[in-house]
Design a protein around this motif. Structure first.
Motif, PDB file in Angstrom:
ATOM      1  N   GLN A 252     -17.982 -18.972  16.622  1.00  0.00           N
ATOM      2  CA  GLN A 252     -16.712 -18.477  17.166  1.00  0.00           C
ATOM      3  C   GLN A 252     -15.527 -19.220  16.582  1.00  0.00           C
ATOM      4  N   VAL A 253     -15.632 -20.531  16.481  1.00  0.00           N
ATOM      5  CA  VAL A 253     -14.516 -21.341  15.964  1.00  0.00           C
ATOM      6  C   VAL A 253     -14.109 -20.861  14.573  1.00  0.00           C
ATOM      7  N   CYS A 254     -15.087 -20.590  13.721  1.00  0.00           N
ATOM      8  CA  CYS A 254     -14.768 -20.197  12.352  1.00  0.00           C
ATOM      9  C   CYS A 254     -14.411 -18.721  12.225  1.00  0.00           C
ATOM     10  N   SER A 255     -15.023 -17.887  13.068  1.00  0.00           N
ATOM     11  CA  SER A 255     -14.921 -16.444  12.858  1.00  0.00           C
ATOM     12  C   SER A 255     -13.757 -15.793  13.597  1.00  0.00           C
ATOM     13  N   GLU A 256     -13.332 -16.366  14.717  1.00  0.00           N
ATOM     14  CA  GLU A 256     -12.363 -15.640  15.545  1.00  0.00           C
ATOM     15  C   GLU A 256     -10.976 -15.627  14.919  1.00  0.00           C
ATOM     16  N   ASP A 257     -10.213 -14.603  15.279  1.00  0.00           N
ATOM     17  CA  ASP A 257      -8.850 -14.409  14.765  1.00  0.00           C
ATOM     18  C   ASP A 257      -7.877 -15.066  15.731  1.00  0.00           C
ATOM     19  N   THR A 258      -6.953 -15.885  15.201  1.00  0.00           N
ATOM     20  CA  THR A 258      -5.951 -16.557  16.028  1.00  0.00           C
ATOM     21  C   THR A 258      -4.571 -16.290  15.444  1.00  0.00           C
ATOM     22  N   GLU A 260      -2.985 -18.134  13.662  1.00  0.00           N
ATOM     23  CA  GLU A 260      -2.959 -18.631  12.279  1.00  0.00           C
ATOM     24  C   GLU A 260      -3.964 -17.886  11.397  1.00  0.00           C
ATOM     25  N   GLY A 261      -4.438 -16.734  11.876  1.00  0.00           N
ATOM     26  CA  GLY A 261      -5.317 -15.911  11.056  1.00  0.00           C
ATOM     27  C   GLY A 261      -6.781 -16.265  11.212  1.00  0.00           C
ATOM     28  N   THR A 262      -7.539 -15.992  10.171  1.00  0.00           N
ATOM     29  CA  THR A 262      -8.983 -16.217  10.191  1.00  0.00           C
ATOM     30  C   THR A 262      -9.358 -17.159   9.050  1.00  0.00           C
ATOM     31  N   ILE A 263     -10.598 -17.631   9.102  1.00  0.00           N
ATOM     32  CA  ILE A 263     -11.143 -18.380   7.953  1.00  0.00           C
ATOM     33  C   ILE A 263     -12.140 -17.460   7.262  1.00  0.00           C
ATOM     34  N   TRP A 264     -13.330 -17.337   7.811  1.00  0.00           N
ATOM     35  CA  TRP A 264     -14.331 -16.383   7.345  1.00  0.00           C
ATOM     36  C   TRP A 264     -15.389 -16.258   8.435  1.00  0.00           C
ATOM     37  N   PRO A 265     -16.116 -15.139   8.449  1.00  0.00           N
ATOM     38  CA  PRO A 265     -17.211 -15.004   9.421  1.00  0.00           C
ATOM     39  C   PRO A 265     -18.370 -15.927   9.055  1.00  0.00           C
ATOM     40  N   VAL A 266     -18.985 -16.503  10.063  1.00  0.00           N
ATOM     41  CA  VAL A 266     -20.229 -17.251   9.878  1.00  0.00           C
ATOM     42  C   VAL A 266     -21.367 -16.306  10.249  1.00  0.00           C
ATOM     43  N   ASP A 267     -22.278 -16.081   9.305  1.00  0.00           N
ATOM     44  CA  ASP A 267     -23.354 -15.099   9.479  1.00  0.00           C
ATOM     45  C   ASP A 267     -24.690 -15.835   9.542  1.00  0.00           C
ATOM     46  N   ALA A 268     -25.364 -15.710  10.685  1.00  0.00           N
ATOM     47  CA  ALA A 268     -26.655 -16.385  10.857  1.00  0.00           C
ATOM     48  C   ALA A 268     -27.828 -15.413  10.764  1.00  0.00           C
ATOM     49  N   ASN A 269     -27.632 -14.254  10.166  1.00  0.00           N
ATOM     50  CA  ASN A 269     -28.680 -13.229  10.160  1.00  0.00           C
ATOM     51  C   ASN A 269     -29.773 -13.465   9.126  1.00  0.00           C
ATOM     52  N   LEU A 270     -29.626 -14.491   8.283  1.00  0.00           N
ATOM     53  CA  LEU A 270     -30.717 -14.826   7.363  1.00  0.00           C
ATOM     54  C   LEU A 270     -31.764 -15.720   8.027  1.00  0.00           C
ATOM     55  N   ARG A 271     -31.565 -16.032   9.280  1.00  0.00           N
ATOM     56  CA  ARG A 271     -32.539 -16.862   9.998  1.00  0.00           C
ATOM     57  C   ARG A 271     -33.828 -16.079  10.236  1.00  0.00           C
ATOM     58  N   PRO A 272     -34.918 -16.767  10.560  1.00  0.00           N
ATOM     59  CA  PRO A 272     -36.170 -16.075  10.863  1.00  0.00           C
ATOM     60  C   PRO A 272     -35.982 -14.997  11.923  1.00  0.00           C
ATOM     61  N   GLU A 273     -36.507 -13.813  11.645  1.00  0.00           N
ATOM     62  CA  GLU A 273     -36.412 -12.632  12.515  1.00  0.00           C
ATOM     63  C   GLU A 273     -35.002 -12.050  12.574  1.00  0.00           C
ATOM     64  N   GLY A 274     -34.086 -12.572  11.755  1.00  0.00           N
ATOM     65  CA  GLY A 274     -32.749 -12.006  11.715  1.00  0.00           C
ATOM     66  C   GLY A 274     -32.056 -12.060  13.064  1.00  0.00           C
ATOM     67  N   SER A 275     -31.248 -11.038  13.359  1.00  0.00           N
ATOM     68  CA  SER A 275     -30.473 -11.038  14.603  1.00  0.00           C
ATOM     69  C   SER A 275     -31.360 -10.964  15.831  1.00  0.00           C
ATOM     70  N   ALA A 276     -32.630 -10.557  15.647  1.00  0.00           N
ATOM     71  CA  ALA A 276     -33.543 -10.469  16.789  1.00  0.00           C
ATOM     72  C   ALA A 276     -34.163 -11.819  17.131  1.00  0.00           C
TER      73      ALA A 276
END
Length: 989
Positions: A252-258, A260-276
């Motif tokens: 949330q800290v990195c991805s949310e819009d404030t 002062e704008g955004t930085i970039w989304p942090v994507d954890a979907n390469l983890r085992p079993e993906g988003s599930a």
């Protein structure tokens, strides 16, 4: 010194009047800044941005005087303002950041990663020296400070990149260091949000993808995996909760819009079993997943895994855990299919309207290079740790140094990849948006071209360079995989090669060759020597090897190519055709690596290679008959005449098979083509046989008219490659000819016909089966029309009338054919339909066929002919409708299953959905039956159990590699639905 409008235009300003006015607004320092502004990607935008910045800063005079006195600072600022609208807006919001661009070290020094980390941690009030840094600032202030500092450091990097032409690998590494530091600072804020309970777990952030590989873009998701461990004495559940909360808050800290704008989304979907799967895992949990469940692509992704934030010791433990698994991935079962699936995914993700302008996923794009480098690493990195770098350019350099890639090839791909990545960076810098599509408008292309140093003709030069590098990359599979294999085979003949034989065998095995040693021997045989033929083979084979690797059986493809090449020898057109006509070569590779049937035909008919560049639609029966009769007429010996006829048939079989394999000829057209080809063959051979018997018996003329009646699937225009020709023979004595003479002559003609068609030759024999004639094998082989009439009037059963539904008088005397058809039509299409007793009899016979004719051990669910919802189910159902209703509905008076089914639908005898289910099943089962014969080289009515054959059948049916299970599921679903319709219409209707 004032600039004229003309001089400003020559310097690159497009709106000279506006530029002169803006320069005047800058006062006495304006003219001194013109040259720096003109060196930017967009001088007009740079000038406008400078005017905005000058009006926003606290001390306008200090800004302008500093820039006028310091040319390097002026060029850095101008470069940013001219290339990046987003950073220009940032400077308008934070004008004090212009001073960062006066730092002289920007020209020469990349900031160390630890310095960037310290600066990012400090901006959120975290102590960089603390074992577990935690933010001490109010949350909102820390989150905004993180964004402002990130954008300020990004501004410094962009200035270095644009003004000082830093190498793209250094820029990407610096972006990755900045992302890692941002994650560390974000982690400090996340711990502060969670509070005291965050201390229950150690947490390590593992960067994946481009960040993990030290090759991040300006704008990209940052892919991560989280690994945690309970601190000593902590409860496991408490540690899990703490780690999950901290990881969630980091995202949330990195991805949310404030504000002062955004930085970039942090994507954890390469983890085992993906988003599930769980967001965080322990080392043991990661180990269990990777050892038991992980796919090959997941190990490919782990090539770039790198701990970047959090607990460093835990991150190192994670790397030690996964590293052995990554470098054993190429030994996994299914590795080749997984690799092929990964290659397809690259192209499948391209939106059609972007395909030609995609830098990342398009043909000749970045992903092509990255994929190929990673595959080479997986294949050869098992034994060579030097090539295990996560960065593409570094790995390519090591692969080149180790001889896995030729030196010139490696340099060309390095240049192409560096250019494409730089172009990608320039595109993203403009508005700091994630995009990989080259724009089409003139203004954007001009800005991009100038940002890359093309000032005289920026649009034209950009287009030229882009196309050049795409062409280089398009050859990457040839460059990276196949050409080095040819240098390796030199060792077989005692020469030297950069790629060792062991490495060449490993590469061939990874590409799907089951016998790498045998493949190398074939390559040696094809390329040895100094002849022109060998030279052309060395040019062809890198591409052919790739196409063989894409086929279901690469070994068969290469071996078949060797045999074909040896049989054609130095035939001048052969290799020239393959070299100059890419479609012919690609089609040939697929045929050889997929179909034993087509390969056998090609070996018997090597001239057929030429045909692969032609229209593969089956020609008409009339055209083939005329050709067959023409070639037969040039021979005096009946056997030679028959061989000439069969040679034409062999060529046309190859045309039809090739059309189905590589040109998608519809299955109904295939059946029609094979049936009409059989018509022509029988017509031509019947003429040869009649003339042979006449001459042998010393007769002045033939004593009888003869006709051949097509039966079964032959009569229904539905032959498959392995079908016999089911026929009946009818004869009629000429006027004043004794019946016994005509009968004896006709019997001899049929014997000669069958002998000529089955004698040993270099083409598949045509088996003529007369078993469906009255009385079967006990009855006469040839009957007169009157004999047929008498038999049907006195002895025939309902099953014989059912068999006549497929009777088509196709060959021989036209008048006799017409009279035979007139005889049988009232029998097979009775005016009032068949009786209820006959309906019961048809069903009884079908039940007996189902019970008794299924081969021992066959699976009723997957038997193509007699299985549930298979050909027999569909055809008997349609035939029963014909026998019941053809007297009332003329459209049903046809020998063809699909045509009869369409007529039944038109007559409201079946519903639209039921007709569709039956037609779908008939088409699919017929296609699969053909595919089985094409793959195995011999007919079978069973879905293959052998994995290689099943995979090949799936490919023939249009499925991608590795989708044989989907093929079987489609088959079972389609035939199950058809069988339900059969139950309703045949058994209950």
């Amino acid at each position: 010194m004032a600039r004229t409008a003309g001089s400003l235009v020559r310097l690159g300003f497009l709106d000279a009047a506006a530029a002169r006015s803006a320069i005047d607004d800058l006062g006495e320092h304006g003219p001194a800044l013109v040259q720096s502004l003109a060196s930017s990607a967009d001088p007009d935008a740079a000038l406008a941005g400078l005017v905005r910045l000058a009006s926003a800063v606290d001390d306008r005079e200090d800004l302008l005087r500093t820039l006028a006195d310091d040319e390097d600072s002026a060029e850095r600022l101008s470069a940013v303002l001219g290339a990046s609208e987003a950073l220009s807006v940032h400077l308008g919001r934070h004008p004090e950041h212009w001073r960062d661009l006066t730092d002289a070290t920007l020209a020469t020094t990349r900031p160390p990663a630890f310095v960037v980390r310290e600066e990012m941690l400090a901006c959120v009030g975290a102590d960089p020296e603390a074992a577990v840094p935690t933010s001490t600032m109010p949350d909102a202030a820390a989150v905004n400070a993180l964004r402002v500092t990130y954008r300020r450091l990004l501004l410094r990097l962009a200035a270095r990149d644009l003004a000082h032409r830093v190498g793209v690998d250094d820029v990407a590494a610096e972006l990755s260091d900045l992302a890692a530091a941002t994650l560390e600072a974000g982690l400090a804020v996340a711990r502060s949000r969670v509070g005291e309970s965050a201390g229950a777990a150690r947490l390590s952030v593992i960067a994946m993808g481009k960040c993990g590989g030290h090759e991040l873009n300006y704008v990209s998701d940052v892919d991560v995996i989280f690994v945690y461990a309970p601190v000593d004495g902590a409860d496991d559940n408490a540690a899990l909760r703490a780690a999950t909360q901290v990881a969630s808050q980091l995202i949330q800290v990195c991805s949310e819009d404030t504000a002062e704008g955004t930085i970039w989304p942090v994507d954890a979907n390469l983890r085992p079993e993906g988003s599930a799967g769980p967001l965080v895992r322990t080392l043991a949990s990661h180990a269990g997943y990777y050892e038991k469940w992980a796919k090959t692509w997941e190990f490919q992704a782990l090539l770039k895994a790198r701990p970047v934030a959090g607990d460093a010791e835990l991150g190192r433990d994670y790397l030690e855990l996964i590293e052995p698994m990554v470098w054993r991935a190429a030994e996994r079962e299914g590795f080749v299919h997984d690799v092929q699936a990964m290659r397809r995914r690259v192209l499948d993700h391209i939106p059609a309207h972007q395909a030609e302008r995609q830098l990342k996923l398009g043909s000749g794009g970045l992903r092509d290079v990255e994929f190929a480098v990673q595959l080479l690493q997986l294949v050869h990195g098992r034994a060579d740790p030097s090539i295990r770098s996560g960065a593409t350019l570094s790995a390519l350099a090591e692969l080149t140094r180790g001889g896995y890639v030729g030196r010139e090839d490696g340099e060309a791909l390095h240049d192409a990849y560096a250019f494409l990545r730089t172009l990608e960076h320039r595109i993203q810098l403009h508005r700091l948006r994630r995009t990989h599509v080259v724009p089409e408008d003139e203004a954007s292309l001009r800005r991009l071209g100038r940002s890359l140093g093309f000032f005289s003709e920026p649009v034209a030069e950009l287009d030229k360079q882009w196309r050049h590098h795409r062409r280089e990359v398009r050859r990457l599979h040839e460059k990276l995989f196949y050409r080095p294999l040819l240098t390796a085979v030199a060792k077989l003949a005692g020469g030297d090669a950069r790629l060792s034989l062991d490495a060449a065998e490993a590469r061939l095995a990874a590409l799907g060759y089951d016998d790498p040693k045998g493949a190398l021997r074939h390559l040696e045989a094809l390329t040895s020597g100094v002849s022109r033929t060998s030279d052309i083979q060395r040019t062809l084979l890198p591409v052919m090897l790739e196409w063989f690797a894409d086929a279901p059986d690469p070994d068969a493809g290469l071996f078949g190519f060797r045999r074909l090449s040896e049989s054609l020898g130095t035939t001048p057109w052969y290799l020239k055709t393959l070299r100059d006509e890419g479609e012919v070569a690609q089609r040939l590779a697929f045929l050889l690596g997929t179909s034993r049937y087509a390969t056998d035909l090609l070996e018997r008919e090597p001239q057929g290679v030429r045909m692969l560049g032609e229209d593969l639609t089956p020609p008409s029966a009339e055209a083939i008959t005329a050709e067959m009769q023409s070639v037969a007429s040039r021979q005096t010996d009946p056997e030679e005449a028959a061989r000439a006829v069969r040679a034409v048939r062999r060529r046309e079989l190859l045309r039809i098979a090739s059309g189905e394999l590589v040109a998608g000829t519809d299955v109904a057209l295939v059946g029609h083509g094979l049936s009409r080809l059989t018509d022509a063959t029988l017509e031509a051979t019947l003429g040869i046989a009649m003339e042979s018997v006449r001459a042998t018996r010393g007769l002045d003329q033939v004593p009888a008219r003869m006709a051949v009646i097509a039966m079964g699937r032959y009569g229904g225009f539905e032959l498959s490659y392995g079908s016999d020709a089911d026929v009946m023979f009818v004869q009629e004595p000429l006027d004043d000819v004794e019946p016994q003479v005509a009968a004896s002559f006709s019997q001899a003609v049929v014997g000669e016909l069958r002998r000529l068609l089955s004698m040993p030759a270099t083409d598949p024999p045509l088996e003529v089966d007369a078993g469906l004639r009255p009385e079967g094998a006990q009855g006469p082989l040839v009957r007169t029309l009157a004999s047929f009439e008498a038999y049907y009037a006195k002895w025939s059963h309902v099953w014989e009338f059912q068999a006549l539904l497929r009777a088509d008088a196709v060959v021989g005397d036209e008048g006799l054919r017409e009279r035979f058809t007139a005889l049988i039509d009232p029998l097979r299409f009775p005016e009032g339909g068949i009786s209820s007793d006959d309906i019961v009899e048809v069903r009884r016979i079908k039940a007996r066929v189902d019970d008794e004719r299924l081969p021992r051990g066959a699976d009723r669910n997957t038997h193509l002919k007699l299985g549930r919802g298979g050909l027999a189910d569909v055809e008997w159902t349609v035939q029963l409708l014909q026998m019941r209703h053809a007297g009332a509905f003329p459209g049903l008076r046809t020998t063809q299953t699909l045509v009869a089914l369409e007529a039944a639908l038109a007559a409201d005898l079946v519903s639209e959905s039921d007709a569709a289910e039956l037609a779908d099943a008939w088409r699919l089962v017929s296609r699969m039956r053909n595919a089985v014969t094409l793959v195995r080289g011999k007919p079978s009515d069973q879905v293959p159990r052998d994995a290689t054959e099943r995979a090949a059948v799936a490919r023939v049916l249009g499925h991608a590699a590795g989708e044989s299970d989907r093929m079987v599921n489609d088959y079972l679903r389609t035939t199950r639905r058809a069988h339900a319709v059969v139950e309703k219409i045949f058994w209950e209707g």
